[in-house]
Design a protein around this motif. Structure first.
Motif, PDB file in Angstrom:
ATOM      1  N   ILE A  53     127.788  57.613 120.869  1.00  0.00           N
ATOM      2  CA  ILE A  53     126.439  57.629 120.303  1.00  0.00           C
ATOM      3  C   ILE A  53     125.605  58.682 121.021  1.00  0.00           C
ATOM      4  CG2 ILE A  53     124.337  56.296 119.891  1.00  0.00           C
ATOM      5  CD1 ILE A  53     126.092  53.816 119.818  1.00  0.00           C
ATOM      6  N   GLY A  68     123.679  60.445 116.498  1.00  0.00           N
ATOM      7  CA  GLY A  68     124.908  60.245 115.744  1.00  0.00           C
ATOM      8  C   GLY A  68     125.755  59.102 116.286  1.00  0.00           C
ATOM      9  N   TYR A  69     126.466  58.436 115.381  1.00  0.00           N
ATOM     10  CA  TYR A  69     127.272  57.251 115.696  1.00  0.00           C
ATOM     11  C   TYR A  69     128.675  57.552 115.180  1.00  0.00           C
ATOM     12  CZ  TYR A  69     128.557  52.188 115.138  1.00  0.00           C
ATOM     13  OH  TYR A  69     129.147  50.950 115.172  1.00  0.00           O
ATOM     14  N   ARG A  70     129.616  57.801 116.088  1.00  0.00           N
ATOM     15  CA  ARG A  70     130.993  58.114 115.687  1.00  0.00           C
ATOM     16  C   ARG A  70     131.958  57.121 116.309  1.00  0.00           C
ATOM     17  NH1 ARG A  70     132.604  64.371 115.678  1.00  0.00           N
ATOM     18  NH2 ARG A  70     134.317  63.376 114.502  1.00  0.00           N
ATOM     19  N   ASP A 122     123.372  65.920 122.189  1.00  0.00           N
ATOM     20  CA  ASP A 122     124.712  65.497 121.766  1.00  0.00           C
ATOM     21  C   ASP A 122     125.397  64.675 122.851  1.00  0.00           C
ATOM     22  OD1 ASP A 122     124.190  67.108 119.586  1.00  0.00           O
ATOM     23  OD2 ASP A 122     125.640  68.668 120.129  1.00  0.00           O
ATOM     24  N   SER A 130     129.259  63.742 119.068  1.00  0.00           N
ATOM     25  CA  SER A 130     128.279  63.025 118.265  1.00  0.00           C
ATOM     26  C   SER A 130     126.960  63.787 118.365  1.00  0.00           C
ATOM     27  CB  SER A 130     128.133  61.597 118.786  1.00  0.00           C
ATOM     28  OG  SER A 130     127.316  60.823 117.955  1.00  0.00           O
ATOM     29  N   GLY A 147     122.411  63.851 113.716  1.00  0.00           N
ATOM     30  CA  GLY A 147     123.375  62.775 113.481  1.00  0.00           C
ATOM     31  C   GLY A 147     122.841  61.835 112.431  1.00  0.00           C
ATOM     32  N   GLN A 170     127.802  60.535 110.431  1.00  0.00           N
ATOM     33  CA  GLN A 170     127.430  59.878 111.685  1.00  0.00           C
ATOM     34  C   GLN A 170     126.197  59.014 111.513  1.00  0.00           C
ATOM     35  OE1 GLN A 170     127.187  62.861 114.880  1.00  0.00           O
ATOM     36  NE2 GLN A 170     128.469  64.204 113.634  1.00  0.00           N
TER      37      GLN A 170
END
Length: 245
Positions: A53, A68-70, A122, A130, A147, A170
């Motif tokens: 995250i 972003g959530y990967r 990031d 992410s 993201g 993401q």
């Protein structure tokens, strides 16, 4: 009488063991940057599960987008029901070190809602990056992508758009803001579980998009909710939008 099977041997982060039925899992939780070091593979193969995250964007008139959530955990991927998780992530002992960078949330831009929100930083795990959340839009200005995208700026007389979400998926886009009147609130920032709410009427600002839950640490936690948009009423008597749960 069955032989005990062992998982891989690794160090790095805060180590937390938990059980699910007869199986014991080990989570390595990084809240600051470091290294995931693998020294032995064990009996369960080379693949590890991850959740990465990024830092959230800061708001302006529009709400900041979530970082972003990967993840490659089945069922936990952002993008709505049925979205496929990402590919397996194999690790090795040669080399056995994987860089972990924990991206910080963006600092508030100096000044007021005449300044664009700032993008988050990031986060990185090995080859997985992410993307930081998009900064919220200033007055009458399109928000930044990220993201999850930032929410559009409200308050004046021109329509503006929420920031888009980057690829691979993401998170979601931020909410728009339409030109209904000069006291409309800003759009909500996008979250990992839903888009930010758009605003075309008067106050308050749009709520941020929902976050997304994961149990990768052994406990279900919701991450990466979007920030709420600012209210259009300059007197401060109307609240801004709520952040995404």
């Amino acid at each position: 009488g069955a032989a005990v099977q062992n998982g891989l041997t690794a160090s790095g982060g805060v180590i937390s063991d938990y059980t699910d039925g007869p199986t014991v899992y080990r989570a390595h939780i990084f809240t600051s940057s470091g290294t995931f070091d693998v020294s032995a593979i064990g009996d369960y193969g080379t693949n590890v599960e991850y959740l990465v995250i990024a830092g959230g964007g800061s708001g302006s008139q529009g709400g900041g987008g979530a970082g972003g959530y990967r993840t490659n955990v089945s069922g936990d991927a952002p993008g709505g029901p049925g979205t496929s998780a990402e590919a397996d992530f194999p690790v090795s002992t040669s080399p056995g070190s994987y860089t972990v960078t924990v991206g910080a949330g963006a600092a508030r831009h100096p000044g007021n809602n005449e300044n664009q929100g700032v993008d988050g930083n990031d986060s990185v795990f090995g080859s997985i990056t992410s993307t930081g959340g998009g900064g919220g839009g200033k007055l009458d200005t399109t928000a930044n992508p990220g993201g999850s995208g930032g929410g559009a700026g409200g308050g004046g007389g021109a329509a503006s758009s929420g920031g888009s979400a980057v690829s691979p998926t993401q998170g979601y886009a931020g909410g728009d803001s339409g030109p209904t009147n000069a006291l409309r609130g800003g759009g909500g920032g996008g979250g990992a579980g839903g888009a930010g709410t758009s605003k075309s009427g008067p106050n308050p600002g749009g709520p941020g998009g929902n976050g997304k839950s994961s149990s990768i640490t052994g406990t279900s936690v919701t991450y990466a909710g979007g920030g709420g948009g600012g209210a259009g009423d300059p007197s401060g008597s109307v609240p801004g939008g709520s952040g995404g749960p």
